[in-house]
Scaffold this active site. Sequence first.
Site, short mmCIF file in Angstrom:
data_model
loop_
_atom_site.label_atom_id
_atom_site.label_comp_id
_atom_site.label_asym_id
_atom_site.label_seq_id
_atom_site.Cartn_x
_atom_site.Cartn_y
_atom_site.Cartn_z
N PRO A 136 0.68 -1.21 -0.04
CA PRO A 136 -0.20 0.03 0.27
C PRO A 136 0.79 1.30 0.45
O PRO A 136 0.30 2.31 -0.67
CB PRO A 136 -1.11 -0.15 0.91
CG PRO A 136 -0.89 -1.45 1.76
CD PRO A 136 0.28 -2.11 0.91
N SER A 140 6.36 1.30 -6.98
CA SER A 140 7.40 0.38 -7.22
C SER A 140 8.71 0.84 -6.68
O SER A 140 9.79 -0.58 -7.49
CB SER A 140 7.82 1.44 -8.82
OG SER A 140 6.54 1.50 -9.37
N GLU A 252 8.75 -10.27 -18.88
CA GLU A 252 7.19 -9.74 -18.21
C GLU A 252 6.81 -8.93 -18.89
O GLU A 252 5.94 -8.21 -19.12
CB GLU A 252 7.55 -9.99 -15.94
CG GLU A 252 5.80 -8.89 -15.81
CD GLU A 252 6.08 -8.66 -14.58
OE1 GLU A 252 5.47 -7.55 -14.58
OE2 GLU A 252 7.12 -8.81 -13.75
N LEU A 347 -13.26 8.00 -32.94
CA LEU A 347 -14.27 7.43 -34.41
C LEU A 347 -15.30 6.95 -34.43
O LEU A 347 -16.32 6.62 -35.37
CB LEU A 347 -13.48 6.41 -35.15
CG LEU A 347 -12.31 7.52 -35.88
CD1 LEU A 347 -11.27 6.39 -36.83
CD2 LEU A 347 -12.24 8.53 -36.61
N HIS A 348 -15.88 5.61 -33.44
CA HIS A 348 -17.23 5.68 -33.14
C HIS A 348 -17.75 6.43 -32.97
O HIS A 348 -19.25 6.41 -32.25
CB HIS A 348 -16.74 4.47 -32.15
CG HIS A 348 -16.16 3.43 -31.98
ND1 HIS A 348 -14.79 2.76 -33.00
CD2 HIS A 348 -17.36 1.93 -32.69
CE1 HIS A 348 -14.97 1.84 -32.94
NE2 HIS A 348 -15.69 1.24 -32.91
N GLY A 350 -20.06 8.26 -29.98
CA GLY A 350 -21.23 8.56 -28.79
C GLY A 350 -21.08 6.95 -28.37
O GLY A 350 -21.06 6.08 -27.44
N ASN A 376 5.35 3.65 -16.66
CA ASN A 376 6.31 3.67 -17.55
C ASN A 376 6.87 4.63 -17.54
O ASN A 376 8.57 4.99 -17.79
CB ASN A 376 5.18 4.25 -18.23
CG ASN A 376 4.47 3.28 -19.70
OD1 ASN A 376 4.77 2.28 -18.93
ND2 ASN A 376 3.66 3.64 -20.38
#
Length: 387
Positions: A136, A140, A252, A347-348, A350, A376
């Site tokens: 907790p 990293s 990994e 591009l879809h 809603g 990252n």
Amino acid sequence: MPVIDIPEPEFMKDEEIAIYKDAVGKFYEQHAPQSRVEKWRENGQVDREFWLEAGAAGLLGMTVPEEYGGHGGDFRHDLVVLEQQAEKGVDGFAASLHNVIILPYVVRHGTEEQKKKWLPKLVSGELISAIAMTEPGVGSDLQSVATTAIKDGNGYRLNGSKTFISSGQLANFIIVVAKTDPNERAKGISLMCLETEGAEGFRRGKKLDKIGQDAADTSELFFDDVFVPAENVLGGEEGRGFYQLMGELPQERLVIAVGAMKTIEQALDSTVEYVKQRKAFGKTIWDFQNTQFVLADLKARGTAAKVFVNDCIARLLKGELDVTTASMAKYWLTELQGEVVDKCLQLHGGWGYINEYPIAKMFRDSRVTRIFGGSNEIMKMLIARSM
């Protein structure tokens, strides 16, 4: 024809691999139809029986040597399991964690006794694995873990808590990152292998409510004076845990990059199909130049990404994948994944925000890939150190 259409790499042009691919695909179709997967999403975890079915069908421990109950394969077989899982929409099944991340710890670092004891059950699905790293208050910085494993007689007493643990509810074999010497950082870390059945003081916390990856259980774990036998220190020697962890991270991180690549391909394929059918202002969405430019850009960068990922896989198969290259793959592919999925959702219109469309699920599921396996930001630090 897929949007990203490049020749199959040489390392996958193997008749045995093709046969295995067909068998794995059929297994998923028969044992993980969408009706069953939907129940996993509703329950927040895969049912334990499926793990036994997968083990019996040869989907677990493909790279484990035959003398320990495995199948003696290589990373290509693991790729087949993961890519077919993505293609068949089998959410939640933590094959990448079990096969590609955790089993190699035991194969490469375990003592002979540990391999004989645990690997056959991990291959059969009798043991479901997890690795408990994150805490907790730590994140990293693995060298700063607060969980301890202090000597007590012929074993250790494990105390601490972990969070964001994949397969935390199902796992009955957990590799716990702990300090056997709290006064040291990296040199004080050991990997403690815990079989949870009958382990007094071990407790599973709540199943965490995530914004995506609905069928994958992610949990808190608590250790209150849990006794771990001395023979359960991975490798049989204290203080080697951090170096064991670092040795397995390239594979990994490559697996995360491979998964990101698969999502990029699926997002582009489903979006091209959608925009060529959906109409607005008297023509299809595809007919607008903006749509074509956006998708052309994503196709170009996605194609380059796939070439890079395939090169990383080839390096891994030769034992030549280094930390820097794996970090670049994880960083770049997951960033590109986020951008591709976001632009494809746009591009879809809603409808992209409606969960019944595949792109909406990809959007929710993709966000975490820039965080897990090392954020990252950490990847950038590792890359910078090589310059």
